[in-house]
Design a protein around this motif. Sequence first.
Motif, PDB file in Angstrom:
ATOM      1  N   ALA A 138       0.812  -1.229   0.000  1.00 29.10           N
ATOM      2  CA  ALA A 138       0.000   0.000   0.000  1.00 29.10           C
ATOM      3  C   ALA A 138       0.838   1.269   0.000  1.00 29.10           C
ATOM      4  O   ALA A 138       0.304   2.372  -0.220  1.00 29.10           O
ATOM      5  CB  ALA A 138      -0.919   0.004   1.219  1.00 29.10           C
ATOM      6  N   THR A 139       2.135   1.158   0.242  1.00 27.93           N
ATOM      7  CA  THR A 139       2.986   2.344   0.389  1.00 27.93           C
ATOM      8  C   THR A 139       2.931   3.297  -0.805  1.00 27.93           C
ATOM      9  O   THR A 139       2.808   4.518  -0.623  1.00 27.93           O
ATOM     10  CB  THR A 139       4.443   1.914   0.667  1.00 27.93           C
ATOM     11  OG1 THR A 139       4.480   1.079   1.824  1.00 27.93           O
ATOM     12  CG2 THR A 139       5.321   3.132   0.911  1.00 27.93           C
ATOM     13  N   PRO A 140       3.005   2.813  -2.050  1.00 27.96           N
ATOM     14  CA  PRO A 140       2.938   3.770  -3.182  1.00 27.96           C
ATOM     15  C   PRO A 140       1.636   4.565  -3.201  1.00 27.96           C
ATOM     16  O   PRO A 140       1.650   5.754  -3.583  1.00 27.96           O
ATOM     17  CB  PRO A 140       3.048   2.856  -4.410  1.00 27.96           C
ATOM     18  CG  PRO A 140       3.743   1.624  -3.924  1.00 27.96           C
ATOM     19  CD  PRO A 140       3.267   1.437  -2.513  1.00 27.96           C
ATOM     20  N   TRP A 141       0.540   3.960  -2.799  1.00 28.02           N
ATOM     21  CA  TRP A 141      -0.734   4.672  -2.824  1.00 28.02           C
ATOM     22  C   TRP A 141      -0.806   5.741  -1.734  1.00 28.02           C
ATOM     23  O   TRP A 141      -1.476   6.747  -1.902  1.00 28.02           O
ATOM     24  CB  TRP A 141      -1.888   3.684  -2.698  1.00 28.02           C
ATOM     25  CG  TRP A 141      -2.219   3.043  -4.015  1.00 28.02           C
ATOM     26  CD1 TRP A 141      -3.034   3.547  -4.998  1.00 28.02           C
ATOM     27  CD2 TRP A 141      -1.697   1.813  -4.521  1.00 28.02           C
ATOM     28  NE1 TRP A 141      -3.069   2.698  -6.072  1.00 28.02           N
ATOM     29  CE2 TRP A 141      -2.258   1.612  -5.813  1.00 28.02           C
ATOM     30  CE3 TRP A 141      -0.825   0.848  -4.020  1.00 28.02           C
ATOM     31  CZ2 TRP A 141      -1.976   0.499  -6.593  1.00 28.02           C
ATOM     32  CZ3 TRP A 141      -0.546  -0.262  -4.793  1.00 28.02           C
ATOM     33  CH2 TRP A 141      -1.112  -0.421  -6.070  1.00 28.02           C
ATOM     34  N   ALA A 177      -1.535   9.516  -2.459  1.00 27.57           N
ATOM     35  CA  ALA A 177      -2.555  10.308  -1.754  1.00 27.57           C
ATOM     36  C   ALA A 177      -1.982  11.638  -1.292  1.00 27.57           C
ATOM     37  O   ALA A 177      -2.647  12.677  -1.364  1.00 27.57           O
ATOM     38  CB  ALA A 177      -3.092   9.517  -0.563  1.00 27.57           C
ATOM     39  N   LEU A 178      -0.734  11.619  -0.817  1.00 32.03           N
ATOM     40  CA  LEU A 178      -0.100  12.862  -0.368  1.00 32.03           C
ATOM     41  C   LEU A 178       0.167  13.800  -1.537  1.00 32.03           C
ATOM     42  O   LEU A 178      -0.031  15.010  -1.445  1.00 32.03           O
ATOM     43  CB  LEU A 178       1.209  12.537   0.356  1.00 32.03           C
ATOM     44  CG  LEU A 178       2.037  13.745   0.808  1.00 32.03           C
ATOM     45  CD1 LEU A 178       1.292  14.535   1.885  1.00 32.03           C
ATOM     46  CD2 LEU A 178       3.407  13.285   1.325  1.00 32.03           C
ATOM     47  N   ALA A 179       0.599  13.224  -2.663  1.00 31.99           N
ATOM     48  CA  ALA A 179       1.020  14.053  -3.799  1.00 31.99           C
ATOM     49  C   ALA A 179      -0.156  14.612  -4.591  1.00 31.99           C
ATOM     50  O   ALA A 179      -0.125  15.785  -5.017  1.00 31.99           O
ATOM     51  CB  ALA A 179       1.921  13.230  -4.719  1.00 31.99           C
ATOM     52  N   THR A 180      -1.185  13.790  -4.792  1.00 32.49           N
ATOM     53  CA  THR A 180      -2.258  14.209  -5.701  1.00 32.49           C
ATOM     54  C   THR A 180      -3.644  14.182  -5.080  1.00 32.49           C
ATOM     55  O   THR A 180      -4.571  14.772  -5.644  1.00 32.49           O
ATOM     56  CB  THR A 180      -2.275  13.301  -6.942  1.00 32.49           C
ATOM     57  OG1 THR A 180      -2.700  11.982  -6.567  1.00 32.49           O
ATOM     58  CG2 THR A 180      -0.895  13.219  -7.578  1.00 32.49           C
ATOM     59  N   GLY A 181      -3.795  13.465  -3.985  1.00 29.97           N
ATOM     60  CA  GLY A 181      -5.127  13.322  -3.405  1.00 29.97           C
ATOM     61  C   GLY A 181      -5.991  12.332  -4.156  1.00 29.97           C
ATOM     62  O   GLY A 181      -7.195  12.210  -3.879  1.00 29.97           O
ATOM     63  N   GLY A 182      -5.403  11.604  -5.116  1.00 27.77           N
ATOM     64  CA  GLY A 182      -6.173  10.655  -5.907  1.00 27.77           C
ATOM     65  C   GLY A 182      -6.463   9.353  -5.200  1.00 27.77           C
ATOM     66  O   GLY A 182      -7.209   8.512  -5.708  1.00 27.77           O
ATOM     67  N   THR A 183      -5.854   9.146  -4.047  1.00 21.34           N
ATOM     68  CA  THR A 183      -6.105   7.959  -3.228  1.00 21.34           C
ATOM     69  C   THR A 183      -6.659   8.413  -1.888  1.00 21.34           C
ATOM     70  O   THR A 183      -6.225   9.427  -1.348  1.00 21.34           O
ATOM     71  CB  THR A 183      -4.797   7.166  -3.012  1.00 21.34           C
ATOM     72  OG1 THR A 183      -4.327   6.689  -4.272  1.00 21.34           O
ATOM     73  CG2 THR A 183      -5.024   5.989  -2.084  1.00 21.34           C
ATOM     74  N   ARG A 184      -7.605   7.666  -1.367  1.00 24.88           N
ATOM     75  CA  ARG A 184      -8.187   8.032  -0.080  1.00 24.88           C
ATOM     76  C   ARG A 184      -7.983   6.921   0.934  1.00 24.88           C
ATOM     77  O   ARG A 184      -7.834   5.740   0.582  1.00 24.88           O
ATOM     78  CB  ARG A 184      -9.688   8.321  -0.219  1.00 24.88           C
ATOM     79  CG  ARG A 184     -10.541   7.088  -0.497  1.00 24.88           C
ATOM     80  CD  ARG A 184     -12.008   7.446  -0.667  1.00 24.88           C
ATOM     81  NE  ARG A 184     -12.823   6.249  -0.890  1.00 24.88           N
ATOM     82  CZ  ARG A 184     -13.478   5.623   0.073  1.00 24.88           C
ATOM     83  NH1 ARG A 184     -13.421   6.069   1.317  1.00 24.88           N
ATOM     84  NH2 ARG A 184     -14.209   4.532  -0.199  1.00 24.88           N
ATOM     85  N   GLY A 199      -7.957   3.616  -4.352  1.00 28.46           N
ATOM     86  CA  GLY A 199      -7.470   4.510  -5.387  1.00 28.46           C
ATOM     87  C   GLY A 199      -7.282   3.760  -6.683  1.00 28.46           C
ATOM     88  O   GLY A 199      -7.618   2.565  -6.793  1.00 28.46           O
ATOM     89  N   PRO A 200      -6.733   4.396  -7.684  1.00 27.68           N
ATOM     90  CA  PRO A 200      -6.546   3.746  -8.979  1.00 27.68           C
ATOM     91  C   PRO A 200      -5.625   2.534  -8.879  1.00 27.68           C
ATOM     92  O   PRO A 200      -4.504   2.624  -8.390  1.00 27.68           O
ATOM     93  CB  PRO A 200      -5.908   4.830  -9.845  1.00 27.68           C
ATOM     94  CG  PRO A 200      -5.738   6.024  -9.003  1.00 27.68           C
ATOM     95  CD  PRO A 200      -6.259   5.770  -7.661  1.00 27.68           C
ATOM     96  N   GLY A 201      -6.131   1.384  -9.333  1.00 24.72           N
ATOM     97  CA  GLY A 201      -5.336   0.161  -9.350  1.00 24.72           C
ATOM     98  C   GLY A 201      -5.279  -0.594  -8.044  1.00 24.72           C
ATOM     99  O   GLY A 201      -4.681  -1.679  -7.983  1.00 24.72           O
TER     100      GLY A 201
END
Length: 429
Positions: free
Chosen positions: A238-241, A245-252, A266-268
Amino acid sequence: MTRRRPALAALAALAERRLVLWAAFALLHLWLGLVNLTSPSLPLGDVSWVYRGWIERAVYSDYWVGIHAEWVYPILALLPMLAAAVAGFEYYSSTWLTLVLALNAGAFALLTGVGRTGRNQGAAWWWLAFLALLGPIAIGRLDAVTVPLALVAVLWLRRRPAVAGVLLAVAAWMKVWPAALVLAAVVALRDRARVLVAAGVTSLLVLLIAQLYGSGLHVFSFLTTQADRGMQIEAPVATPWLWHALATGGTRIYYDTRILTFQVDGPGVGLAASLVTPALALAVLAVLWLGWRAFRAGAAGEELFPVLALALVVSLVAVNKVGSPQFVAWLAVPVLAGTLARARPFRVPAALTLMLAGLTQIVYPHLYGALLALHPLMLVALTMRNLLYFVLLAWAVRELWRLGARGAQEGSVLAGPSRNSEPALTLEP
């Protein structure tokens, strides 16, 4: 320099005294218990609320998880949870801590050698340091019951393989991970049959008793429940997500009320989560093949078993979509086994495991809120911790390959006769 040597010698002599060891053991557990009971971060929350809730419902409503409903844990996990209620639900948390204290004390007594010279003080001090670095989670989850059971089993593998097999099976029917130690014993030790038969018979008895109580297929629900869950935020995968999340907010980050953990979405994520379980199976099979290759090459059992056990246990943690902080506690057993075997220095995994424990306590419980808020420093700490899992796994895999490449010239104490004067991995009184 000359003045330091007598002082260091005096400290070493003091550290070897059994009374000092036991005083450190008592103080450490007192501190860990106090933090669990008083910390505002609620590190004992699973015990105080979740475990207690399950048992209260069982006692007052005759509704048993694992029997009348699916459950995330194997069926024997009910035993320590029931035992914690023996003094009443008002004292459930403190009784749990007392139970873990008693189990750890039994394993610690065997580790230090009751009635013997204290030749294993180094391993005992390492375990205490490990518990201190891991912090309150070391005694605040179900894993804290399985670790001392598994450690006693490993210490008895040579002289009491059947008893060791029973203990490992009982522990595995509380939390699955000790099954990795059974697999390691089956591959690495010549006395594998007694371990395997004892573990198998114990498992059959557990299944029979569960069916007599009407569990049906619910007794296997811990397998399907784990397979269907999402990706926990602390898991290495889960670390990349989290960084995404920090960089783009695309993961919650969200809280799964069924599994009672924080997970990522998030995506993927769904695809990655579906691939982790087969990847774990492949990793375990690959490690077992390396272990069997080393055994066939003549590797000594006392050297092969702890390395293989470590590789299997680390695989269960590193290649997993669940990343609960208490999983680090599992690593103590194979590391202690390797330290006691003395076939080859186990300093690297011992040091790495201490680092893993310390980084885990940074992440949980005291600063867990900062992780949920995606604080960059917490993400760095978690990333370093998760990378260390793979460093440790790489060390173990390299050692397995080395053992298979050269074999071992000396006979194994665990596998059969040996020229060593002392038995390995056994500290019986």
